[in-house]
Design an enzyme around this catalytic site. Sequence first.
Site, PDB file in Angstrom:
ATOM      1  CB  SER A   1      -0.777  -0.026   1.161  1.00 15.77           C
ATOM      2  OG  SER A   1      -1.731  -1.017   1.051  1.00 15.77           O
TER       3      SER A   1
ATOM      4  CB  CYS B   1      -3.718  -4.099   2.510  1.00 12.92           C
ATOM      5  SG  CYS B   1      -5.323  -3.882   2.432  1.00 12.92           S
TER       6      CYS B   1
ATOM      7  CB  CYS C   1      -7.486  -5.158   4.346  1.00 11.00           C
ATOM      8  SG  CYS C   1      -5.968  -4.338   5.155  1.00 11.00           S
TER       9      CYS C   1
ATOM     10  CE  LYS D   1     -10.607  -8.090   7.485  1.00 10.13           C
ATOM     11  NZ  LYS D   1      -9.464  -7.463   8.200  1.00 10.13           N
TER      12      LYS D   1
ATOM     13  CE1 TYR E   1      -4.266  -2.306  -5.305  1.00  7.92           C
ATOM     14  CE2 TYR E   1      -2.441  -1.344  -4.533  1.00  7.92           C
ATOM     15  CZ  TYR E   1      -3.733  -1.390  -4.137  1.00  7.92           C
ATOM     16  OH  TYR E   1      -4.087  -1.086  -3.312  1.00  7.92           O
TER      17      TYR E   1
ATOM     18  CB  ALA F   1      15.163  -4.876  -2.796  1.00  8.10           C
TER      19      ALA F   1
ATOM     20  CE1 TYR G   1      -7.996  -3.225  13.991  1.00 11.43           C
ATOM     21  CE2 TYR G   1      -6.303  -3.653  15.795  1.00 11.43           C
ATOM     22  CZ  TYR G   1      -6.876  -2.733  15.143  1.00 11.43           C
ATOM     23  OH  TYR G   1      -7.014  -1.643  15.201  1.00 11.43           O
TER      24      TYR G   1
ATOM     25  CD  GLU H   1     -10.246  -8.210  11.364  1.00  8.49           C
ATOM     26  OE1 GLU H   1      -9.408  -8.660  10.812  1.00  8.49           O
ATOM     27  OE2 GLU H   1     -10.844  -6.968  11.138  1.00  8.49           O
TER      28      GLU H   1
ATOM     29  NE  ARG I   1       0.399 -10.865  25.500  1.00  7.45           N
ATOM     30  CZ  ARG I   1       1.598 -10.293  24.851  1.00  7.45           C
ATOM     31  NH1 ARG I   1       2.795 -10.931  24.854  1.00  7.45           N
ATOM     32  NH2 ARG I   1       1.450  -8.931  24.373  1.00  7.45           N
TER      33      ARG I   1
ATOM     34  NE  ARG J   1      -2.728  -6.152  26.157  1.00 13.13           N
ATOM     35  CZ  ARG J   1      -1.515  -5.707  25.991  1.00 13.13           C
ATOM     36  NH1 ARG J   1      -1.134  -4.421  26.415  1.00 13.13           N
ATOM     37  NH2 ARG J   1      -0.605  -5.957  25.236  1.00 13.13           N
TER      38      ARG J   1
ATOM     39  CG  ASP K   1       2.236  -2.668   8.334  1.00 14.90           C
ATOM     40  OD1 ASP K   1       1.826  -1.482   8.744  1.00 14.90           O
ATOM     41  OD2 ASP K   1       1.654  -3.640   8.205  1.00 14.90           O
TER      42      ASP K   1
ATOM     43  CB  ALA L   1     -13.395  -1.220  11.629  1.00 15.54           C
TER      44      ALA L   1
ATOM     45  CG  HIS M   1     -37.075   6.556  12.853  1.00 14.20           C
ATOM     46  ND1 HIS M   1     -36.709   5.953  13.999  1.00 14.20           N
ATOM     47  CD2 HIS M   1     -38.099   6.183  12.615  1.00 14.20           C
ATOM     48  CE1 HIS M   1     -37.374   5.151  14.292  1.00 14.20           C
ATOM     49  NE2 HIS M   1     -38.491   5.308  13.644  1.00 14.20           N
TER      50      HIS M   1
ATOM     51  CD  GLU N   1     -33.378   6.608  14.674  1.00 10.34           C
ATOM     52  OE1 GLU N   1     -33.930   7.480  14.779  1.00 10.34           O
ATOM     53  OE2 GLU N   1     -33.713   5.358  14.367  1.00 10.34           O
TER      54      GLU N   1
END
Length: 446
Positions: A15, A43, A48, A51, A99, A115, A177, A181, A198, A204, A302, A340, A435, A440
Site C-alpha cells: 500500500s 492488504c 484486509c 479477509k 495494481y 531487494a 484484530y 476476525e 496470554r 486489548r 508497517d 475497525a 429514522h 440515529e
Amino acid sequence: MSNHDFDLLVIGAGSGGVRASRIAAGHGARVAVAEEFRVGGTCVIRGCVPKKLLVYGSHFAEDLVDARRFGWHIEGKRFDWPTLRDNVAAEVDRLNELYQNTLDNNDVTTLLGHARLLDAHTVDVAGTRHTADKILIASGARPYLPDVPGAEYGITSNEVFHLPELPGRVVIAGAGYIATEFAGVFHALGVDVTLINRSETILRGWEPALADRLLQISMAKGLNFKLNCRLERVEKISDGLRLHFADGKTMDTDVLMWALGRVPNVEDLGLEGVGVALNEKGAIAVDEDNCTNVQNIFAVGDVTDRVQLTPVAIREGHSFADRQFGSNPWRVDYNAIPSAVFSNPPLGSVGMTEAQARNAYGQVRVFTSDFRPMKSVLAGRTERALYKLVVDAATDRVVGAHMIGPDAPEILQAVAIAVKAGLTKAQFDDTMALHPTMSEELVLMR
Ligand code: NDP
C-alpha cells in the site's frame, strides 16, 4: 534529475510503496519499485481485502438462518469452502493486476525479486544492481511466530486463505484484530473455534465495554475462549496437533493459527551495512517526514511500526512523495485515526477510550446506547449493539466514538469525520435523527 538509474527506488510494492511510487512518478521522478512476492502487498494479497471477502462470505450463515423469520425458506443450503476460497483468490488476482497496471501506467518500473541495499544508493534486486538518488523502504511486516517448540506446525494469516479444506477444529492464538476476525469467520462457517490468549482480555487497547460485549456475544454463539494461558509446545499427532499448556493441560486441534501481532520486515535488506538505524521495537526509525538517519533513505508503512493500518501507510507514502518530489510538502496527521475489527459483530472506533480521555482531560461525560437492532429483533436474535461517545466536559467536544453492532465500521467512518472535525456533543444532538436506522442512536444519546 540525478545521474543514477532512478530518482527513486522503492523496496516493497504494498500500500505505502505503490502510492509513493505513483505520486513520485506523477511529479516527474524516474521510479522503480522492487517486489519479491506479489504487487499489492499484505492488504490486497493476504490481508484486509481477502479477509473482508471471507467475512462477507461467512455472514451468509446467519443471514440465511434469519431469512426464515422474514419469510424466506431456502431448502438444501450448504456451504462449499473451495468456491469461496477460489473466488476470493480470483478477486485478489484481479486486484494484483490492477495494481500492476497502476504502476505500468505511471511509468514505474517493476523489479521482481528480493531487494538488498549494497550502499546508500545501490540496490541489488535478484542479482542485478540498480542505483537511485533516493530509496524508500516500504517492506511491510509479517506475522510474529512465537519461540515455542512446534511453532512451525501452526499457520498464520499468510496461509489461512489457501486452506485445502475447512478444518473441523481451529485454535487461534491471540485475541487481537486478526484472531477475533478469523474466529468470527471460522465459527460462522461451522468450525469449532477456540481462541487462546496470554492475557485475560480480548482486543486489548479497545474500549473495554465493547471488547467485553464481543466476548459475551461470541461465547453465547458458541466460540470457546481460553484466556490467561500460556502455550508451551505444539506436538504433531496422527490426526492433527496437540497443544501443551503451562498448566499441564492439553488440547487437540486440526489447525492452529498464530495471530500474535506482526513484526517489521527489516531482515536481509542490507540495513546494517548502510547504517540505517532501527528503534527499540526493531522497526526502522523515522522522523515525522519519514526520514531515516541516512540522508537519502526513507521508510513508510508497517516496517516503521507506527500505526499498522493500510490507509496510514498510503498517506505516509503519499506525504513522502509530495515532500521529496513535489512542491507542496505536508505531514500525516495521526490524530483520530478510525479503526475497525471485522469480527462478528464488528467494532468501529475513533479517538480516545473513556480511560484515555479521563487521563487527558480529567472531566469527561460518557453517553452510551445499548440496544437491539430492529433487524435482530425480528430475526429473534438476542445480541445487542453498544455505542459509546466520550465527551470532554470542558469543551463539549466528542473526543471518542466506539461502536459494536451490525455495520459498525461503515457507520464509524462517517462519525470519524465529526470527531476529527472536533464537533461538540451539542452539535451531534442538534443533528436530526435519520429514522429508522441504527446510526440515529448517535444523535439520540442523552
Ligand atoms: P494484535 O496486536 O491486534 O493482537 C495481538 C494479540 O496477540 C493480542 O491478543 C496479544 O495479547 C497477543 N500477543 C502479542 N504478543 C504475544 C506474545 N509474544 N505471546 C503471546 N501472545 C502475544 O495483532 P494481530 O496479529 O491481530 O494484528 C496485527 C496488526 O495488524 C494489528 O495490530 C492491526 O494494526 C493490523 N490489522 C488490522 C486489521 C483491521 O484494521 N481490521 C485487521 C488485521 C490486522 P494481549 O494484547 O492480550 O497481551
